[in-house]
Design a protein around this motif. Structure first.
Motif, PDB file in Angstrom:
ATOM      1  N   GLU A 123      46.432 -87.130  16.218  1.00 20.42           N
ATOM      2  CA  GLU A 123      45.253 -87.873  15.764  1.00 20.42           C
ATOM      3  C   GLU A 123      45.402 -88.290  14.297  1.00 20.42           C
ATOM      4  O   GLU A 123      45.179 -89.447  13.939  1.00 20.42           O
ATOM      5  N   LEU A 124      45.783 -87.344  13.434  1.00 14.18           N
ATOM      6  CA  LEU A 124      45.934 -87.664  12.012  1.00 14.18           C
ATOM      7  C   LEU A 124      47.073 -88.650  11.772  1.00 14.18           C
ATOM      8  O   LEU A 124      46.962 -89.536  10.918  1.00 14.18           O
ATOM      9  N   ALA A 125      48.157 -88.529  12.533  1.00 13.61           N
ATOM     10  CA  ALA A 125      49.267 -89.480  12.397  1.00 13.61           C
ATOM     11  C   ALA A 125      48.791 -90.892  12.750  1.00 13.61           C
ATOM     12  O   ALA A 125      49.141 -91.863  12.072  1.00 13.61           O
ATOM     13  N   ALA A 126      47.973 -91.011  13.784  1.00  9.49           N
ATOM     14  CA  ALA A 126      47.442 -92.317  14.187  1.00  9.49           C
ATOM     15  C   ALA A 126      46.492 -92.875  13.122  1.00  9.49           C
ATOM     16  O   ALA A 126      46.550 -94.065  12.786  1.00  9.49           O
ATOM     17  N   VAL A 127      45.647 -92.020  12.569  1.00  7.33           N
ATOM     18  CA  VAL A 127      44.698 -92.464  11.541  1.00  7.33           C
ATOM     19  C   VAL A 127      45.460 -92.935  10.298  1.00  7.33           C
ATOM     20  O   VAL A 127      45.163 -94.009   9.746  1.00  7.33           O
ATOM     21  N   PHE A 128      46.442 -92.161   9.854  1.00 11.90           N
ATOM     22  CA  PHE A 128      47.189 -92.563   8.665  1.00 11.90           C
ATOM     23  C   PHE A 128      48.046 -93.803   8.925  1.00 11.90           C
ATOM     24  O   PHE A 128      48.243 -94.615   8.029  1.00 11.90           O
ATOM     25  N   ASP A 129      48.533 -93.964  10.151  1.00  9.72           N
ATOM     26  CA  ASP A 129      49.257 -95.192  10.491  1.00  9.72           C
ATOM     27  C   ASP A 129      48.340 -96.395  10.328  1.00  9.72           C
ATOM     28  O   ASP A 129      48.722 -97.406   9.745  1.00  9.72           O
ATOM     29  N   ALA A 130      47.115 -96.290  10.820  1.00  9.57           N
ATOM     30  CA  ALA A 130      46.163 -97.397  10.689  1.00  9.57           C
ATOM     31  C   ALA A 130      45.810 -97.648   9.221  1.00  9.57           C
ATOM     32  O   ALA A 130      45.755 -98.799   8.774  1.00  9.57           O
TER      33      ALA A 130
END
Length: 181
Positions: A123-130
């Motif tokens: 989840e955090l990897a996806a948020v930081f990617d965005a």
């Protein structure tokens, strides 16, 4: 290889496998640069520890809202390899991975794919990617998150290589005198 041009579009045809590649001449290098930068930070986020991402999230003054496009889900993927890195592909085995996709309020979409079962990590990897795709956040996050994580991962990699190199054995063959004929 044959190249045909029409305006800003370039068609390339390779005679060996009859594939056609289409690219926009003006934007091809720019898009390739953005893709390689994104590929780099996605890799760094995936290989980092979840605690480091949690700390970075907690340090954000303004935590942006996001919606899940795909909630974190865990499954198996097939890992493929090549003999010697260049031979025929073969199925090495299955590996557990977790993926997640989010959409920020500004419309940017982020994806997180990590090895293992870490739903919070994905989840955090996806948020930081965005967030890293947004120019308003990119420079600050590159400096405060991506670069420190990358340097830490490089240090750990160098330590592992050094430890492995210390166990290296050099084999050599000595010529024996009685074998001379």
């Amino acid at each position: 290889k044959q190249t045909y041009g029409f305006g800003n579009i370039i068609f390339q045809q390779t005679k060996l496998n009859r594939t056609i590649t289409i690219s926009m001449e003006k934007n091809a290098n720019h898009v390739a640069g953005e893709q390689s930068a994104r590929r780099r930070w996605i890799s760094i986020l995936a290989k980092s520890k979840v605690d480091a991402l949690d700390d970075a999230w907690n340090e954000l003054d303004d935590k942006p809202a996001y919606d899940f496009l795909r909630r974190p889900e865990t499954g198996l993927i097939m890992v493929r390899g090549r003999a010697g890195g260049v031979g025929e592909k073969f199925n090495l085995g299955e590996m557990t991975m977790t993926r997640c996709s989010v959409q920020m309020q500004d419309g940017s979409i982020g994806h997180g794919y990590i090895a293992g079962r870490g739903t919070r990590h994905a989840e955090l990897a996806a948020v930081f990617d965005a967030l890293l795709q947004n120019p308003d956040h990119q420079e600050a996050l590159q400096a405060s998150l991506i670069l420190p994580l990358e340097s830490k991962q490089e240090r750990l990699r160098a330590q592992k290589l050094k430890a492995a190199d210390a166990t290296k054995v050099d084999f050599f063959t000595m010529v024996r005198g009685e074998d001379d004929a």
